[in-house]
Design a protein around this motif. Sequence first.
Motif, PDB file in Angstrom:
ATOM      1  N   VAL A 109     -15.793  31.437 -25.494  1.00  0.00           N
ATOM      2  CA  VAL A 109     -14.569  31.208 -26.260  1.00  0.00           C
ATOM      3  C   VAL A 109     -13.374  31.154 -25.320  1.00  0.00           C
ATOM      4  O   VAL A 109     -12.543  30.242 -25.386  1.00  0.00           O
ATOM      5  CB  VAL A 109     -14.364  32.316 -27.317  1.00  0.00           C
ATOM      6  N   LEU A 110     -13.284  32.126 -24.418  1.00  0.00           N
ATOM      7  CA  LEU A 110     -12.161  32.180 -23.482  1.00  0.00           C
ATOM      8  C   LEU A 110     -12.193  31.012 -22.502  1.00  0.00           C
ATOM      9  O   LEU A 110     -11.141  30.443 -22.178  1.00  0.00           O
ATOM     10  CB  LEU A 110     -12.161  33.514 -22.741  1.00  0.00           C
ATOM     11  N   LEU A 111     -13.368  30.651 -22.037  1.00  0.00           N
ATOM     12  CA  LEU A 111     -13.478  29.518 -21.125  1.00  0.00           C
ATOM     13  C   LEU A 111     -13.095  28.210 -21.824  1.00  0.00           C
ATOM     14  O   LEU A 111     -12.456  27.343 -21.231  1.00  0.00           O
ATOM     15  CB  LEU A 111     -14.883  29.429 -20.535  1.00  0.00           C
ATOM     16  N   GLU A 112     -13.465  28.082 -23.087  1.00  0.00           N
ATOM     17  CA  GLU A 112     -13.098  26.895 -23.866  1.00  0.00           C
ATOM     18  C   GLU A 112     -11.581  26.833 -24.065  1.00  0.00           C
ATOM     19  O   GLU A 112     -10.983  25.756 -23.976  1.00  0.00           O
ATOM     20  CB  GLU A 112     -13.817  26.896 -25.216  1.00  0.00           C
ATOM     21  N   LEU A 113     -10.954  27.976 -24.320  1.00  0.00           N
ATOM     22  CA  LEU A 113      -9.497  28.015 -24.445  1.00  0.00           C
ATOM     23  C   LEU A 113      -8.833  27.591 -23.137  1.00  0.00           C
ATOM     24  O   LEU A 113      -7.847  26.843 -23.138  1.00  0.00           O
ATOM     25  CB  LEU A 113      -9.026  29.406 -24.845  1.00  0.00           C
ATOM     26  N   ALA A 114      -9.353  28.072 -22.018  1.00  0.00           N
ATOM     27  CA  ALA A 114      -8.804  27.699 -20.713  1.00  0.00           C
ATOM     28  C   ALA A 114      -8.973  26.206 -20.468  1.00  0.00           C
ATOM     29  O   ALA A 114      -8.056  25.534 -19.971  1.00  0.00           O
ATOM     30  CB  ALA A 114      -9.477  28.500 -19.602  1.00  0.00           C
ATOM     31  N   GLU A 115     -10.131  25.661 -20.838  1.00  0.00           N
ATOM     32  CA  GLU A 115     -10.378  24.233 -20.659  1.00  0.00           C
ATOM     33  C   GLU A 115      -9.432  23.411 -21.536  1.00  0.00           C
ATOM     34  O   GLU A 115      -8.879  22.402 -21.104  1.00  0.00           O
ATOM     35  CB  GLU A 115     -11.832  23.897 -20.999  1.00  0.00           C
ATOM     36  N   TRP A 116      -9.230  23.880 -22.778  1.00  0.00           N
ATOM     37  CA  TRP A 116      -8.299  23.181 -23.661  1.00  0.00           C
ATOM     38  C   TRP A 116      -6.895  23.176 -23.045  1.00  0.00           C
ATOM     39  O   TRP A 116      -6.212  22.162 -23.059  1.00  0.00           O
ATOM     40  CB  TRP A 116      -8.264  23.864 -25.033  1.00  0.00           C
ATOM     41  N   ASN A 117      -6.487  24.308 -22.502  1.00  0.00           N
ATOM     42  CA  ASN A 117      -5.162  24.392 -21.888  1.00  0.00           C
ATOM     43  C   ASN A 117      -5.041  23.447 -20.696  1.00  0.00           C
ATOM     44  O   ASN A 117      -3.998  22.816 -20.502  1.00  0.00           O
ATOM     45  CB  ASN A 117      -4.862  25.827 -21.459  1.00  0.00           C
ATOM     46  N   LYS A 119      -6.470  20.621 -20.363  1.00  0.00           N
ATOM     47  CA  LYS A 119      -6.376  19.249 -20.858  1.00  0.00           C
ATOM     48  C   LYS A 119      -5.086  18.991 -21.638  1.00  0.00           C
ATOM     49  O   LYS A 119      -4.484  17.936 -21.509  1.00  0.00           O
ATOM     50  CB  LYS A 119      -7.568  18.937 -21.785  1.00  0.00           C
ATOM     51  N   PHE A 120      -4.700  19.949 -22.478  1.00  0.00           N
ATOM     52  CA  PHE A 120      -3.638  19.664 -23.436  1.00  0.00           C
ATOM     53  C   PHE A 120      -2.443  20.613 -23.385  1.00  0.00           C
ATOM     54  O   PHE A 120      -1.440  20.367 -24.042  1.00  0.00           O
ATOM     55  CB  PHE A 120      -4.198  19.700 -24.872  1.00  0.00           C
TER      56      PHE A 120
END
Length: 124
Positions: A109-117, A119-120
Amino acid sequence: MNSWGKKHTLSTRHKIITAEDNPGYTCQALTTINLIVGKWKTIIILELLDNDRRFNEFLKNIPFINRQMLTNQLHELSEEGIIDRKVFNQVPPKVVYSLTEYGRSLEPVLLELAEWNDKFGKSK
């Protein structure tokens, strides 16, 4: 109320949304966000992903956190079952913090949030 006795809340631009605003409505995303909400909780969890830590290691690795705030955040994370606090019976006392299996499950979850940040996210 969720299983930790805290109200589900989400801040929006105009108001705070709570579970009481919509009785019977459950938002799983909001429940997850409530687990890691707090200025330092996410950083503490990320610190524990690669290794267990002692209190002073947190203070060294998170330079802007103060002792009281760290104590509070560790206590809340422990109450939520995300981290484990192990006290060794020795002099001087040794306390080691680690992620529980439940806490470790937040990694993707945290890694996905970091990846989203990456990108966007908008930088300030």
